[in-house]
Design a protein around this motif. Structure first.
Motif, mmCIF file in Angstrom:
data_model
loop_
_atom_site.group_PDB
_atom_site.id
_atom_site.type_symbol
_atom_site.label_atom_id
_atom_site.label_comp_id
_atom_site.label_asym_id
_atom_site.label_seq_id
_atom_site.Cartn_x
_atom_site.Cartn_y
_atom_site.Cartn_z
ATOM 1 N N ARG A 84 -28.685 6.561 -20.012
ATOM 2 C CA ARG A 84 -29.853 6.107 -19.239
ATOM 3 C C ARG A 84 -29.415 5.250 -18.047
ATOM 4 O O ARG A 84 -29.944 5.378 -16.941
ATOM 5 N N ALA A 85 -28.440 4.380 -18.275
ATOM 6 C CA ALA A 85 -27.930 3.528 -17.202
ATOM 7 C C ALA A 85 -27.276 4.379 -16.114
ATOM 8 O O ALA A 85 -27.449 4.108 -14.920
ATOM 9 N N LYS A 86 -26.555 5.424 -16.511
ATOM 10 C CA LYS A 86 -25.936 6.321 -15.533
ATOM 11 C C LYS A 86 -26.998 7.057 -14.730
ATOM 12 O O LYS A 86 -26.834 7.282 -13.527
ATOM 13 N N LEU A 87 -28.081 7.418 -15.382
ATOM 14 C CA LEU A 87 -29.183 8.092 -14.694
ATOM 15 C C LEU A 87 -29.813 7.181 -13.638
ATOM 16 O O LEU A 87 -30.089 7.601 -12.515
ATOM 17 N N TRP A 116 -30.344 5.343 -7.827
ATOM 18 C CA TRP A 116 -30.186 4.339 -6.779
ATOM 19 C C TRP A 116 -29.168 4.776 -5.737
ATOM 20 O O TRP A 116 -29.318 4.469 -4.555
ATOM 21 N N LEU A 117 -28.137 5.501 -6.157
ATOM 22 C CA LEU A 117 -27.178 6.035 -5.188
ATOM 23 C C LEU A 117 -27.844 7.072 -4.286
ATOM 24 O O LEU A 117 -27.579 7.123 -3.078
ATOM 25 N N ASP A 118 -28.724 7.886 -4.865
ATOM 26 C CA ASP A 118 -29.487 8.847 -4.066
ATOM 27 C C ASP A 118 -30.400 8.126 -3.079
ATOM 28 O O ASP A 118 -30.568 8.559 -1.932
ATOM 29 N N ALA A 119 -30.999 7.023 -3.528
ATOM 30 C CA ALA A 119 -31.879 6.242 -2.647
ATOM 31 C C ALA A 119 -31.085 5.659 -1.489
ATOM 32 O O ALA A 119 -31.557 5.651 -0.344
ATOM 33 N N GLU A 120 -29.876 5.176 -1.765
ATOM 34 C CA GLU A 120 -29.042 4.635 -0.695
ATOM 35 C C GLU A 120 -28.707 5.714 0.329
ATOM 36 O O GLU A 120 -28.744 5.482 1.540
ATOM 37 N N LEU A 121 -28.416 6.897 -0.153
ATOM 38 C CA LEU A 121 -28.118 8.011 0.740
ATOM 39 C C LEU A 121 -29.335 8.368 1.592
ATOM 40 O O LEU A 121 -29.218 8.608 2.797
ATOM 41 N N ALA A 122 -30.502 8.372 0.984
ATOM 42 C CA ALA A 122 -31.727 8.689 1.723
ATOM 43 C C ALA A 122 -32.013 7.648 2.799
ATOM 44 O O ALA A 122 -32.393 7.984 3.924
ATOM 45 N N VAL A 123 -31.793 6.385 2.480
ATOM 46 C CA VAL A 123 -32.038 5.321 3.460
ATOM 47 C C VAL A 123 -31.016 5.386 4.588
ATOM 48 O O VAL A 123 -31.335 5.116 5.743
ATOM 49 N N SER A 124 -29.792 5.794 4.257
ATOM 50 C CA SER A 124 -28.766 5.859 5.298
ATOM 51 C C SER A 124 -29.050 6.959 6.323
ATOM 52 O O SER A 124 -28.566 6.896 7.446
ATOM 53 N N THR A 125 -29.840 7.953 5.944
ATOM 54 C CA THR A 125 -30.183 9.017 6.892
ATOM 55 C C THR A 125 -31.406 8.667 7.724
ATOM 56 O O THR A 125 -31.697 9.346 8.697
ATOM 57 N N SER A 135 -30.709 -3.677 1.216
ATOM 58 C CA SER A 135 -30.075 -4.749 0.438
ATOM 59 C C SER A 135 -30.565 -4.739 -1.013
ATOM 60 O O SER A 135 -29.789 -4.986 -1.939
ATOM 61 N N GLU A 136 -31.831 -4.436 -1.223
ATOM 62 C CA GLU A 136 -32.358 -4.343 -2.591
ATOM 63 C C GLU A 136 -31.744 -3.154 -3.323
ATOM 64 O O GLU A 136 -31.421 -3.247 -4.517
ATOM 65 N N ILE A 137 -31.570 -2.060 -2.622
ATOM 66 C CA ILE A 137 -30.943 -0.886 -3.235
ATOM 67 C C ILE A 137 -29.521 -1.216 -3.664
ATOM 68 O O ILE A 137 -29.093 -0.883 -4.769
ATOM 69 N N ARG A 138 -28.782 -1.918 -2.810
ATOM 70 C CA ARG A 138 -27.403 -2.272 -3.153
ATOM 71 C C ARG A 138 -27.334 -3.249 -4.311
ATOM 72 O O ARG A 138 -26.417 -3.192 -5.129
ATOM 73 N N LYS A 139 -28.306 -4.150 -4.429
ATOM 74 C CA LYS A 139 -28.358 -5.052 -5.589
ATOM 75 C C LYS A 139 -28.550 -4.252 -6.871
ATOM 76 O O LYS A 139 -27.927 -4.534 -7.889
ATOM 77 N N GLN A 140 -29.429 -3.265 -6.816
ATOM 78 C CA GLN A 140 -29.678 -2.434 -7.990
ATOM 79 C C GLN A 140 -28.450 -1.597 -8.350
ATOM 80 O O GLN A 140 -28.148 -1.411 -9.527
ATOM 81 N N ILE A 141 -27.731 -1.109 -7.357
ATOM 82 C CA ILE A 141 -26.509 -0.344 -7.615
ATOM 83 C C ILE A 141 -25.490 -1.229 -8.329
ATOM 84 O O ILE A 141 -24.887 -0.828 -9.325
ATOM 85 N N THR A 142 -25.320 -2.446 -7.843
ATOM 86 C CA THR A 142 -24.389 -3.388 -8.474
ATOM 87 C C THR A 142 -24.819 -3.699 -9.904
ATOM 88 O O THR A 142 -23.989 -3.745 -10.818
ATOM 89 N N TYR A 143 -26.122 -3.892 -10.107
ATOM 90 C CA TYR A 143 -26.649 -4.179 -11.450
ATOM 91 C C TYR A 143 -26.356 -3.040 -12.416
ATOM 92 O O TYR A 143 -25.859 -3.259 -13.522
ATOM 93 N N TRP A 144 -26.638 -1.814 -12.001
ATOM 94 C CA TRP A 144 -26.430 -0.680 -12.902
ATOM 95 C C TRP A 144 -24.955 -0.390 -13.109
ATOM 96 O O TRP A 144 -24.552 0.040 -14.188
ATOM 97 N N GLN A 145 -24.125 -0.647 -12.105
ATOM 98 C CA GLN A 145 -22.684 -0.469 -12.297
ATOM 99 C C GLN A 145 -22.153 -1.458 -13.336
ATOM 100 O O GLN A 145 -21.347 -1.089 -14.199
#
Length: 73
Positions: A8-11, A16-25, A42-52
């Motif tokens: 579930r955590a990997k999902l 969130w990685l997909d969201a970061e990619l979408a925002v970068s475009t 910045s919120e997306i990156r916080k969530q990526i760090t949390y899930w990692q």
């Protein structure tokens, strides 16, 4: 993290990685009279760090430092 499995955590991390990619475009776009603004990067990156870190702790790959205090008895 009670109730959250490693899968579930990997999902969540993948989402969130997909969201970061979408925002970068593009942060926002419009079609017709409607406009869509994506989440804050910045919120997306916080969530990526949390899930990692959650994945790391759930998979047991966490390094722990132990501190010993010598005592003269």
């Amino acid at each position: 993290m009670e109730g959250v499995t490693l899968e579930r955590a990997k999902l969540h991390l993948e989402a969130w990685l997909d969201a970061e990619l979408a925002v970068s475009t593009g942060q926002s776009y419009s079609f017709g009279t409607r406009q869509l603004t994506r989440a804050n990067l910045s919120e997306i990156r916080k969530q990526i760090t949390y899930w990692q870190s959650s994945i790391s702790s759930l998979s047991g790959n966490r390094r722990r430092a132990k501190r010993y205090i010598p005592r003269d008895l």
